[in-house]
Design a protein around this motif. Structure first.
Motif, PDB file in Angstrom:
ATOM      1  N   MET A   1     -21.333  43.430   1.885  1.00  0.00           N
ATOM      2  CA  MET A   1     -20.216  42.261   2.024  1.00  0.00           C
ATOM      3  C   MET A   1     -19.019  42.768   1.688  1.00  0.00           C
ATOM      4  N   LYS A   2     -17.918  42.459   2.442  1.00  0.00           N
ATOM      5  CA  LYS A   2     -16.678  43.015   2.249  1.00  0.00           C
ATOM      6  C   LYS A   2     -16.183  42.330   0.904  1.00  0.00           C
ATOM      7  N   PRO A   3     -15.512  42.694   0.076  1.00  0.00           N
ATOM      8  CA  PRO A   3     -15.026  42.144  -0.906  1.00  0.00           C
ATOM      9  C   PRO A   3     -13.850  41.218  -0.640  1.00  0.00           C
ATOM     10  N   ILE A   4     -13.703  39.972  -1.403  1.00  0.00           N
ATOM     11  CA  ILE A   4     -12.688  39.030  -1.023  1.00  0.00           C
ATOM     12  C   ILE A   4     -11.596  39.421  -1.958  1.00  0.00           C
ATOM     13  N   ARG A   5     -10.421  40.035  -1.840  1.00  0.00           N
ATOM     14  CA  ARG A   5      -9.126  40.558  -2.574  1.00  0.00           C
ATOM     15  C   ARG A   5      -8.356  39.208  -2.700  1.00  0.00           C
ATOM     16  N   CYS A   6      -8.148  38.695  -3.979  1.00  0.00           N
ATOM     17  CA  CYS A   6      -7.454  37.470  -3.969  1.00  0.00           C
ATOM     18  C   CYS A   6      -6.261  37.834  -5.100  1.00  0.00           C
ATOM     19  N   LEU A   7      -5.250  36.901  -5.050  1.00  0.00           N
ATOM     20  CA  LEU A   7      -3.992  36.767  -5.675  1.00  0.00           C
ATOM     21  C   LEU A   7      -4.180  35.384  -6.518  1.00  0.00           C
ATOM     22  N   VAL A   8      -3.881  35.656  -7.769  1.00  0.00           N
ATOM     23  CA  VAL A   8      -3.934  34.312  -8.554  1.00  0.00           C
ATOM     24  C   VAL A   8      -2.398  34.127  -8.912  1.00  0.00           C
ATOM     25  N   VAL A   9      -1.912  32.724  -8.736  1.00  0.00           N
ATOM     26  CA  VAL A   9      -0.576  32.635  -8.939  1.00  0.00           C
ATOM     27  C   VAL A   9      -0.667  31.144  -9.712  1.00  0.00           C
ATOM     28  N   ASP A  10      -0.285  31.365 -11.057  1.00  0.00           N
ATOM     29  CA  ASP A  10      -0.375  30.022 -11.881  1.00  0.00           C
ATOM     30  C   ASP A  10       0.408  30.536 -13.032  1.00  0.00           C
ATOM     31  N   ASP A  11       1.545  29.474 -13.517  1.00  0.00           N
ATOM     32  CA  ASP A  11       2.116  29.873 -14.897  1.00  0.00           C
ATOM     33  C   ASP A  11       1.483  29.679 -16.052  1.00  0.00           C
ATOM     34  N   GLU A  12       0.001  29.271 -15.981  1.00  0.00           N
ATOM     35  CA  GLU A  12      -0.582  28.912 -17.285  1.00  0.00           C
ATOM     36  C   GLU A  12      -1.646  29.897 -17.453  1.00  0.00           C
ATOM     37  N   PRO A  13      -1.753  30.691 -18.560  1.00  0.00           N
ATOM     38  CA  PRO A  13      -2.528  31.694 -18.882  1.00  0.00           C
ATOM     39  C   PRO A  13      -3.975  31.217 -18.871  1.00  0.00           C
ATOM     40  N   LEU A  14      -4.146  29.995 -19.292  1.00  0.00           N
ATOM     41  CA  LEU A  14      -5.563  29.485 -19.455  1.00  0.00           C
ATOM     42  C   LEU A  14      -6.175  29.277 -17.946  1.00  0.00           C
ATOM     43  N   ALA A  15      -5.376  28.942 -17.116  1.00  0.00           N
ATOM     44  CA  ALA A  15      -5.852  28.534 -15.854  1.00  0.00           C
ATOM     45  C   ALA A  15      -6.052  29.968 -15.129  1.00  0.00           C
ATOM     46  N   ASN A  37       4.507  32.926 -11.644  1.00  0.00           N
ATOM     47  CA  ASN A  37       5.426  32.234 -10.583  1.00  0.00           C
ATOM     48  C   ASN A  37       5.492  32.598  -9.390  1.00  0.00           C
ATOM     49  N   ALA A  38       6.173  32.139  -8.343  1.00  0.00           N
ATOM     50  CA  ALA A  38       6.071  32.421  -7.111  1.00  0.00           C
ATOM     51  C   ALA A  38       7.059  33.572  -6.592  1.00  0.00           C
ATOM     52  N   VAL A  39       8.138  33.881  -7.400  1.00  0.00           N
ATOM     53  CA  VAL A  39       8.699  34.978  -7.378  1.00  0.00           C
ATOM     54  C   VAL A  39       7.756  36.320  -7.359  1.00  0.00           C
ATOM     55  N   GLU A  40       6.772  36.517  -8.556  1.00  0.00           N
ATOM     56  CA  GLU A  40       6.073  37.614  -8.677  1.00  0.00           C
ATOM     57  C   GLU A  40       5.123  37.549  -7.688  1.00  0.00           C
ATOM     58  N   ALA A  41       4.916  36.370  -6.922  1.00  0.00           N
ATOM     59  CA  ALA A  41       3.789  36.279  -5.871  1.00  0.00           C
ATOM     60  C   ALA A  41       4.381  36.905  -4.717  1.00  0.00           C
ATOM     61  N   LEU A  42       5.472  36.641  -4.558  1.00  0.00           N
ATOM     62  CA  LEU A  42       6.058  37.253  -3.395  1.00  0.00           C
ATOM     63  C   LEU A  42       6.325  38.797  -3.306  1.00  0.00           C
ATOM     64  N   ASP A  43       6.739  39.330  -4.576  1.00  0.00           N
ATOM     65  CA  ASP A  43       6.425  40.565  -4.936  1.00  0.00           C
ATOM     66  C   ASP A  43       5.138  41.233  -4.454  1.00  0.00           C
ATOM     67  N   ALA A  44       4.129  40.557  -5.118  1.00  0.00           N
ATOM     68  CA  ALA A  44       2.980  40.998  -4.963  1.00  0.00           C
ATOM     69  C   ALA A  44       2.312  41.272  -3.476  1.00  0.00           C
ATOM     70  N   LEU A  45       2.790  40.126  -2.547  1.00  0.00           N
ATOM     71  CA  LEU A  45       2.429  40.223  -1.144  1.00  0.00           C
ATOM     72  C   LEU A  45       2.933  41.141  -0.376  1.00  0.00           C
ATOM     73  N   HIS A  46       4.307  41.718  -0.951  1.00  0.00           N
ATOM     74  CA  HIS A  46       5.053  42.908  -0.295  1.00  0.00           C
ATOM     75  C   HIS A  46       4.419  44.208  -0.789  1.00  0.00           C
ATOM     76  N   THR A  47       3.934  44.487  -1.865  1.00  0.00           N
ATOM     77  CA  THR A  47       3.385  45.645  -2.446  1.00  0.00           C
ATOM     78  C   THR A  47       1.861  45.769  -2.296  1.00  0.00           C
ATOM     79  N   GLU A  48       1.006  44.756  -2.442  1.00  0.00           N
ATOM     80  CA  GLU A  48      -0.447  44.764  -2.334  1.00  0.00           C
ATOM     81  C   GLU A  48      -0.872  44.521  -0.880  1.00  0.00           C
ATOM     82  N   LYS A  49      -1.887  45.292  -0.376  1.00  0.00           N
ATOM     83  CA  LYS A  49      -2.393  45.214   0.782  1.00  0.00           C
ATOM     84  C   LYS A  49      -3.691  44.389   1.081  1.00  0.00           C
ATOM     85  N   ASP A  50      -3.767  43.733   1.970  1.00  0.00           N
ATOM     86  CA  ASP A  50      -5.083  43.051   2.639  1.00  0.00           C
ATOM     87  C   ASP A  50      -5.511  42.174   1.392  1.00  0.00           C
TER      88      ASP A  50
END
Length: 249
Positions: A1-15, A37-50
């Motif tokens: 099974m192909k791994p599901i690569r995920c990005l977690v975007v949440d300002d709460e460490p507990l979440a 936050n969303a700004v970090e997420a936007l950077d992640a989408l530009h640098t991380e693939k797939d």
């Protein structure tokens, strides 16, 4: 099974930790990066693939999850995670894969991931080539939306409706009647809103006042459709769209 690569975007460490702990029990789920936050997420989408899916909180500083999702032109599938149920309807307008209301269970988390997995399987079948349009259509219809649900504002609450349970939607003035097999819900929305939200391979506008579930059609005779002993008129300008969906001319 192909791994599901995920990005977690949440300002709460507990979440973030909750999703991390769930992911440890799922070898096929890989957290590529956690963003506050969303700004970090936007950077992640530009640098991380797939990236295969984004777990996205809604209430965040500077830019909400909803605003962030609307700003993306080619976003990976999104699963919203939030403590507030009132945003469910808007999340489905953004074609989110799922909407997890905090605190959510491991079982509910897995159900959302299964929807992502099915999307990935359909994409793999399509990209492989050599498959007829008919087969691709049937695979897509069976895997991409039949087990999905939407939340609608009805009867003073956010009500979850499984798409597979919908027979038809009737526009009546400034509201709609959503007809299911054993019940009907009234919602102050328009048919145009529902037409944009529903999957085009499963639902079709057949009249200025009706959208029907293609899989629930029992018969078509002349200018009418039979669904559960009810005859629905077919508008002349909508006939071509109906014929295209059911494969007739």
């Amino acid at each position: 099974m192909k791994p599901i690569r995920c990005l977690v975007v949440d300002d709460e460490p507990l979440a973030q930790r909750v999703i991390e702990n769930f992911a440890r029990s799922l070898p096929h789920l890989q957290i590529v990066r956690k963003c506050n936050n969303a700004v970090e997420a936007l950077d992640a989408l530009h640098t991380e693939k797939d990236i295969d899916v984004i777990f996205l909180d809604i209430q965040m500083p500077r830019l909400s999850g909803l605003s962030f999702a609307r700003s993306l032109k080619h976003a990976p599938p999104i699963i919203f995670t939030t403590a507030f149920a009132e945003h469910a309807l808007e999340s489905y307008d953004l074609e989110a894969v799922d909407y997890l209301k905090k605190p959510f269970s491991f079982e509910r988390f897995c159900q959302a991931l299964e929807k992502v997995q099915r999307r990935m399987e359909v994409a793999a079948v399509t990209s492989a080539g050599g498959v007829s349009n008919v087969v691709e259509s049937r695979v897509s219809a069976a895997t991409s939306w039949a087990d999905q649900s939407v939340f609608i504002k009805a009867e003073g609450a956010m009500v979850r409706v499984d798409l597979a349970d919908i027979l038809l939607i009737e526009g009546v003035g400034d509201y709609v009647k959503l007809v299911r097999r054993n019940s009907t819900l009234i919602s102050h929305e328009t048919l145009q809103q529902w037409e944009r939200r529903l999957p085009s391979d499963g639902f079709v506008r057949v009249h200025k006042s009706f959208i029907v579930a293609v899989g629930q059609i029992d018969a078509i005779k002349g200018g009418e459709i039979l669904i559960e002993e009810r005859w629905i008129p077919i508008g002349r300008v909508y006939r071509a769209a109906l014929d295209a969906v059911i494969g007739t001319k």
